[in-house]
Design a protein around this motif. Structure first.
Motif, PDB file in Angstrom:
ATOM      1  N   ILE A 148      55.530  42.957  51.969  1.00 23.82           N
ATOM      2  CA  ILE A 148      54.724  44.181  51.913  1.00 23.82           C
ATOM      3  C   ILE A 148      53.780  44.112  50.718  1.00 23.82           C
ATOM      4  N   ALA A 149      52.567  44.609  50.908  1.00 23.18           N
ATOM      5  CA  ALA A 149      51.608  44.737  49.808  1.00 23.18           C
ATOM      6  C   ALA A 149      51.073  46.163  49.785  1.00 23.18           C
ATOM      7  N   VAL A 150      50.938  46.704  48.586  1.00 22.75           N
ATOM      8  CA  VAL A 150      50.401  48.051  48.387  1.00 22.75           C
ATOM      9  C   VAL A 150      49.327  47.976  47.313  1.00 22.75           C
ATOM     10  N   MET A 151      48.211  48.656  47.545  1.00 22.06           N
ATOM     11  CA  MET A 151      47.152  48.726  46.535  1.00 22.06           C
ATOM     12  C   MET A 151      47.032  50.164  46.051  1.00 22.06           C
ATOM     13  N   ASP A 152      46.874  50.340  44.721  1.00 22.97           N
ATOM     14  CA  ASP A 152      46.762  51.693  44.192  1.00 22.97           C
ATOM     15  C   ASP A 152      45.298  52.062  43.947  1.00 22.97           C
ATOM     16  N   ASN A 153      45.085  53.260  43.424  1.00 30.10           N
ATOM     17  CA  ASN A 153      43.724  53.765  43.219  1.00 30.10           C
ATOM     18  C   ASN A 153      42.941  52.967  42.190  1.00 30.10           C
ATOM     19  N   ASP A 154      43.638  52.228  41.352  1.00 25.18           N
ATOM     20  CA  ASP A 154      42.974  51.376  40.362  1.00 25.18           C
ATOM     21  C   ASP A 154      42.813  49.947  40.866  1.00 25.18           C
ATOM     22  N   ASN A 155      43.018  49.756  42.184  1.00 24.63           N
ATOM     23  CA  ASN A 155      42.910  48.442  42.831  1.00 24.63           C
ATOM     24  C   ASN A 155      43.926  47.434  42.296  1.00 24.63           C
ATOM     25  N   LYS A 156      45.042  47.943  41.820  1.00 26.43           N
ATOM     26  CA  LYS A 156      46.136  47.083  41.391  1.00 26.43           C
ATOM     27  C   LYS A 156      47.069  46.859  42.573  1.00 26.43           C
ATOM     28  N   VAL A 157      47.547  45.623  42.742  1.00 26.72           N
ATOM     29  CA  VAL A 157      48.355  45.262  43.904  1.00 26.72           C
ATOM     30  C   VAL A 157      49.825  45.130  43.517  1.00 26.72           C
ATOM     31  N   TYR A 158      50.693  45.710  44.354  1.00 24.47           N
ATOM     32  CA  TYR A 158      52.146  45.587  44.205  1.00 24.47           C
ATOM     33  C   TYR A 158      52.672  44.911  45.465  1.00 24.47           C
ATOM     34  N   ILE A 159      53.603  43.973  45.289  1.00 25.57           N
ATOM     35  CA  ILE A 159      54.004  43.145  46.419  1.00 25.57           C
ATOM     36  C   ILE A 159      55.486  42.799  46.311  1.00 25.57           C
ATOM     37  N   TRP A 160      56.170  42.701  47.454  1.00 22.58           N
ATOM     38  CA  TRP A 160      57.585  42.342  47.455  1.00 22.58           C
ATOM     39  C   TRP A 160      58.021  41.910  48.850  1.00 22.58           C
ATOM     40  N   GLY A 161      59.239  41.307  48.909  1.00 22.69           N
ATOM     41  CA  GLY A 161      59.792  40.884  50.191  1.00 22.69           C
ATOM     42  C   GLY A 161      60.069  39.394  50.237  1.00 22.69           C
ATOM     43  N   ASN A 162      60.025  38.841  51.447  1.00 17.77           N
ATOM     44  CA  ASN A 162      60.262  37.410  51.662  1.00 17.77           C
ATOM     45  C   ASN A 162      59.207  36.586  50.927  1.00 17.77           C
ATOM     46  N   ASN A 163      59.675  35.553  50.215  1.00 20.18           N
ATOM     47  CA  ASN A 163      58.751  34.749  49.409  1.00 20.18           C
ATOM     48  C   ASN A 163      59.088  33.264  49.519  1.00 20.18           C
ATOM     49  N   THR A 164      59.629  32.879  50.673  1.00 18.98           N
ATOM     50  CA  THR A 164      60.137  31.512  50.824  1.00 18.98           C
ATOM     51  C   THR A 164      59.045  30.452  50.753  1.00 18.98           C
ATOM     52  N   VAL A 165      57.788  30.818  51.044  1.00 21.82           N
ATOM     53  CA  VAL A 165      56.700  29.839  50.945  1.00 21.82           C
ATOM     54  C   VAL A 165      55.675  30.247  49.884  1.00 21.82           C
ATOM     55  N   GLY A 166      56.044  31.207  49.030  1.00 24.23           N
ATOM     56  CA  GLY A 166      55.131  31.634  47.969  1.00 24.23           C
ATOM     57  C   GLY A 166      54.076  32.616  48.423  1.00 24.23           C
ATOM     58  N   GLN A 167      54.327  33.308  49.546  1.00 24.09           N
ATOM     59  CA  GLN A 167      53.311  34.201  50.110  1.00 24.09           C
ATOM     60  C   GLN A 167      53.032  35.441  49.271  1.00 24.09           C
TER      61      GLN A 167
END
Length: 505
Positions: A157-176
């Protein structure tokens, strides 16, 4: 193998129908579960604002912010508190939802009051490590930012906030996730921008695909993190205008991009290249209605026969596209112009892509017309005002120094709900109203019934009332306009007196 169609606010199904949801299946077309013609779905909703699909579940968002779920529910992806299938859309208890996005077996939703919800199962790796919630559960981002955009990949999952900052989490087996490692990330983490790898000050768009995440920077650079890198790396796109949007889907490693002149690009296994390659198709009228759901509509005359592929000799010279060209540079330019705006004093060379993106009114005029429009006849409009309006759509600059044409431009902005242009008009209006022009200005805005501009006349009318009443210009006004002027003066004086009394107390 399936599709949803939306018409007149109603939802229709077409394709494989399994456990109440459209989903992929190996069953043959003669199966009872296959719908060969569109079938309306029973959905008690106020129109359809958005729709998103997982591997076997469907989530629908209506215009009132209510969420409906149906289909496969083997891991709780419908958020109903159990794992049984739901064949008909059921209304969740979520309210005021603004955006939805489905991954393979989960859903995320963003409310109008900035709440981030998650339900279903997020598979973190291949060893049955997962996060599961059978009912909608609030997700907190570090630092309590205000989220504005969400995107679900297959299992990240990826979320962008009002300051265009990105938050990301979840499966990361290939570095996605682009965090520089391949460890599982259970909670949202802020994505650090490594300027030594990709030169940008921030991200403008983020979309999640299958084991990949794609970014568009504020400078129009496209970046990706996938199995080839643990970090966000830049993707080359030769001979392009500035890229303005992206689209992908959780089921695919492909992604597409469109630039500000309407050229489309693709990057994925099909073209065998790590670069963005321009697609050789023409007459694309509108693309990416929803960034999370790639949709392309074609010109009406092409619909029956499909789009026409361009041969190499027909392609526009890529050398003409070298570098990033700003939209402002294309104002009244014959380069790539596909529509002319006819005015009483000449024509404006324009571009459908830009007009339809910048103006809801012009988009309606251009896209709803059965015949393809080559010339828009606006010769009945005030030429200076309309030219100023179109120039603003390209440049974001209001090119007026006096109030003479402000009412006509403001009227166009009001019809288009363009708050920025209205605000700029009001600034000039309030600054340039003077004793010598107030009567004519009031008469014009009264005729056009522009209430905000009418109200702006009150102070100057009060200040110079005696001069105005003795002027020939005032005496020439229609009786009703005189009455409106005096009424506005009286109201303004009354409001001023009330304000003064409150202040003195």
């Amino acid at each position: 193998e399936s599709a949803y169609l939306i018409k007149n606010g109603k939802l229709y199904l077409l394709g494989e129908y399994v456990e109440g949801a459209i989903s992929q299946s190996l069953q043959r077309f003669n199966s009872d579960s296959f719908i060969c013609s569109p079938k309306q779905c029973t959905l008690e909703a106020n129109g359809i604002k958005g729709i998103s699909t997982g591997a076997g579940h469907t989530v629908v968002l209506d215009n009132d912010g209510h969420v409906y779920c149906f289909g496969s529910n083997t891991v709780g992806q419908l958020g109903a508190g159990h794992c049984g299938p739901i064949k008909q859309p059921y209304k969740t208890n979520l309210k005021d939802i603004d955006k939805i996005s489905c991954g393979e077996t989960f859903t995320i939703a963003l409310s109008k009051c900035d709440e981030l919800w998650f339900w279903g199962r997020l598979n973190l790796n291949l060893s049955k490590d997962f996060i599961v919630h059978l009912t909608p559960t609030l997700i907190e981002l570090p630092g309590d930012p205000v989220p504005k955009f969400i995107s679900a990949g297959d299992n990240h999952i990826a979320v962008m906030d009002n300051d265009n900052k990105v938050y990301i989490w979840g499966n990361n087996t290939v570095g996605q996730l682009g965090l520089g490692h391949r460890n599982i990330v259970r909670q949202p983490e802020s994505l650090f921008i490594d300027t030594s790898i990709i030169n940008t000050t921030g991200y403008a768009i983020v979309v999640c695909g299958y084991r990949s995440t794609v970014f568009l920077t504020e400078q129009g650079i496209v970046g990706i993190c996938d199995e080839n890198s643990n970090n966000v790396v830049q993707i080359m796109c030769d001979h392009s205008f500035r890229i303005i949007t992206l689209a992908t889907h959780w089921r695919t490693k492909f992604f597409t991009a469109v630039d500000m002149c309407g050229f489309y690009y693709v990057r994925g296994n099909a073209n065998g290249s790590a670069n963005l390659i321009r697609v050789a198709y023409e007459d694309v009228a509108d693309g990416f209605i929803d960034i999370g759901t790639p949709i392309v509509q074609y010109q009406s005359e092409r619909v029956s026969s499909g789009i026409i592929k361009i041969t190499n000799k027909d392609l526009r010279n890529p050398d003409q596209c070298a570098g990033h060209v700003e939209v402002a540079d294309l104002y009244n330019s014959e380069n790539y112009s596909d529509i002319q705006i006819k005015l009483s004093d000449g024509v404006i060379y324009a571009h459908k892509l830009i007009l339809t993106k910048q103006s809801a009114n012009l988009k309606k005029t251009i896209t709803e017309n059965i015949a393809e429009i080559k010339v828009m006849d606006m010769s009945n409009m005030n030429a200076t005002a309309y030219r100023t309006y179109i120039k603003f759509l390209y440049t974001g600059i209001l090119d007026l120094q006096t109030i003479e044409h402000i009412p006509e431009v403001f009227s166009l902005a009001e019809q288009d709900n363009n708050e920025k242009l209205k605000s700029l008009c009001l600034q000039i209006w309030n600054t340039e109203l003077k004793q010598e022009n107030i009567v004519g200005a009031f008469h014009k805005v009264s005729t056009l019934n522009l209430q905000l501009l009418i109200n702006g006349c009150g102070g100057v009318l009060c200040q110079h009332l005696q001069y105005i009443l003795n002027s020939e210009e005032y005496n020439a006004l229609p009786v009703l306009t005189k009455l409106s002027l005096l009424t506005l003066v009286a109201l303004h004086k009354k409001n001023s007196t009330s304000s003064s009394q409150v202040f003195l107390r």
